[in-house]
Motif scaffolding. Structure first.
Motif, short mmCIF file in Angstrom:
data_model
loop_
_atom_site.label_atom_id
_atom_site.label_comp_id
_atom_site.label_asym_id
_atom_site.label_seq_id
_atom_site.Cartn_x
_atom_site.Cartn_y
_atom_site.Cartn_z
N TRP A 154 -60.33 -4.61 -18.93
CA TRP A 154 -59.12 -5.18 -18.54
C TRP A 154 -58.27 -4.98 -18.18
CZ3 TRP A 154 -59.43 -9.74 -16.90
CH2 TRP A 154 -61.09 -10.56 -17.10
N LEU A 213 -57.50 -1.98 -15.14
CA LEU A 213 -57.47 -2.44 -13.29
C LEU A 213 -56.28 -2.20 -13.37
CD1 LEU A 213 -59.66 -6.05 -14.00
CD2 LEU A 213 -60.42 -3.75 -13.11
N LYS A 214 -56.45 -2.32 -11.95
CA LYS A 214 -54.82 -2.37 -11.34
C LYS A 214 -54.19 -3.31 -11.48
CE LYS A 214 -55.61 1.85 -8.80
NZ LYS A 214 -55.63 1.47 -6.80
N ASP A 217 -53.54 -6.26 -8.52
CA ASP A 217 -54.58 -7.34 -7.95
C ASP A 217 -55.64 -6.88 -8.41
OD1 ASP A 217 -52.27 -7.09 -6.40
OD2 ASP A 217 -52.98 -6.04 -4.75
N GLU A 218 -56.40 -6.01 -8.87
CA GLU A 218 -57.69 -6.63 -8.99
C GLU A 218 -57.36 -7.48 -10.89
OE1 GLU A 218 -59.43 -2.03 -8.50
OE2 GLU A 218 -58.26 -2.27 -9.98
N GLU A 237 -57.27 -10.97 -9.59
CA GLU A 237 -58.29 -11.06 -9.11
C GLU A 237 -59.84 -10.85 -10.08
OE1 GLU A 237 -61.00 -12.46 -6.45
OE2 GLU A 237 -58.82 -12.05 -6.22
N ASN A 238 -60.04 -10.48 -11.61
CA ASN A 238 -60.73 -10.55 -12.56
C ASN A 238 -60.65 -11.65 -13.01
OD1 ASN A 238 -62.98 -8.08 -12.51
ND2 ASN A 238 -61.90 -7.32 -11.73
#
Length: 372
Positions: free
Chosen positions: A262, A265-266, A268-269, A272-273
């Motif tokens: 987690w 992650l960027k 936006d990622e 989304e995740n």
């Protein structure tokens, strides 16, 4: 029917403050074991003894033999979705008492009327949030909720509660502002869930109320509790925060969450995740975000930087319409009771607040044959 009548005698005796020894003496029995055997259903009560019991308890015969008469000794803990006053809760609570009492009467020989395993959590008011979370992880592991990747803990929780713990789960249309309730009485545990709330919130309420059922003796809940969105937020009591920690762990086991890196992650990622994982687990993305924070998997400052509005829609929409009222277990018992003459069709329709046509539709919705 025998064990139902015994349970009713026990409830009325306790309400009157009469001991087993005293009732045995009044009824002419030699010892209290006879009353105990009648109350547990291991000894048949004769018609003459039944009349004598009604007289000594100061009640009518119907109060003992009517399967729709509510059992008085029930305790409720209602989960409110807002701090506003909820009117008429007493009237709705009486309805709930009748549903639960009727189920206990018509399904008295069913495994669903008692906890099969006597499962309880070893927690108390001094337990930490980490203790409650660990208890949730153990529960998920004990009942295999985290083992099958093709199923989610949320989708299996009702079956686990009904089949393994003997807890009656009912989907209901309660008063506005009520998310659900836990109910304890000597013969059965029950959880009521507002079926009109979004799926993610329904699932969380279910796991939250399960905590209260499993800790009722050591951490008795209040009659009313206020739901929240963050495990450590606001004015909510420590007991409710413990229940939230347990519920989060049951629905979002560590084994599932640690598969994603987690913090790598960027933005936006990450968003989304959070959305896709929450959708898969059938929880709200907001609950998932704070579960990750509590596990130190996601930094709190980063979680706070994610706008709640970007996550709020996940777990809030119904996929396939509202779940049908009550439950399949409940409606199976109702249909059988009608077929065997324990309940009339009109009695049942009145009990559930339905027309006969709607009663038949409800049976079909649960895949239960409407034998009437």
């Amino acid at each position: 029917m025998i064990s139902f009548i015994g349970a009713r005698i026990r409830s009325l005796r306790e309400k009157k403050g009469i001991t087993q020894e005293e009732l045995a003496r009044r009824m002419g029995f030699k010892d209290r074991q006879t009353i105990s055997a009648i109350e547990t259903g291991s000894r048949r009560i004769t018609a003459e003894e039944l009349l004598r019991a009604a007289k000594e308890l100061g009640v009518s015969l119907d109060e003992i033999t009517d399967p729709l008469a509510p059992i008085e000794k029930m305790e409720f803990s209602w989960r409110k979705s807002s701090s506003e006053e909820t009117t008429d809760i007493g009237r709705f609570e009486e309805k709930a008492k009748r549903w639960i009492s009727a189920f206990l009467a018509i399904a008295s020989k069913s495994d669903h009327t008692r906890p099969i395993m006597g499962y309880r959590l070893r927690l108390n008011r001094r337990s930490s949030f980490e203790d409650a979370s660990a208890a949730g992880e153990r529960f998920a592991s004990d009942f295999g909720l985290d083992k099958d990747d093709s199923k989610t803990p949320a989708s299996e929780l009702v079956k686990t509660m009904e089949n393994n713990l003997g807890i009656l789960v009912l989907m209901v249309d309660p008063l506005e502002g009520i998310s659900g309730a836990a109910c304890r009485c000597p013969e059965i545990d029950a959880v009521l869930i507002n079926r009109r709330e979004p799926p993610g919130r329904r699932n969380f309420t279910l796991a939250h109320e399960l905590f209260h059922i499993l800790t009722w003796e050591t951490i008795p809940p209040k009659h009313f509790e206020l739901a929240g969105t963050e495990p450590a937020g606001g004015r909510r009591s420590r007991v409710e925060q413990l229940a939230d920690s347990f519920a989060s762990a049951v629905l979002m086991p560590l084994r599932v969450l640690e598969k994603v890196k987690w913090n790598q992650l960027k933005d936006d990622e990450l968003i989304e995740n959070l959305k896709t994982t929450a959708q898969k687990l059938e929880v709200t993305a907001l609950a998932l975000k704070w579960r990750l924070v509590s596990l130190d998997i996601l930094e709190k400052t980063r979680a706070q930087s994610i706008p709640d509005d970007s996550l709020r829609s996940v777990g809030q929409k119904e996929r396939e319409g509202l779940p049908p009222l009550f439950s399949k277990v409940f409606m199976e018992a109702v249909s059988k009771a009608i077929d065997e003459g324990q309940l009339s069709i009109s009695q049942t329709a009145d009990l559930l607040g339905l027309t006969v046509e709607k009663l038949a539709e409800l049976c079909r919705a649960h895949g239960v044959k409407a034998l009437f």
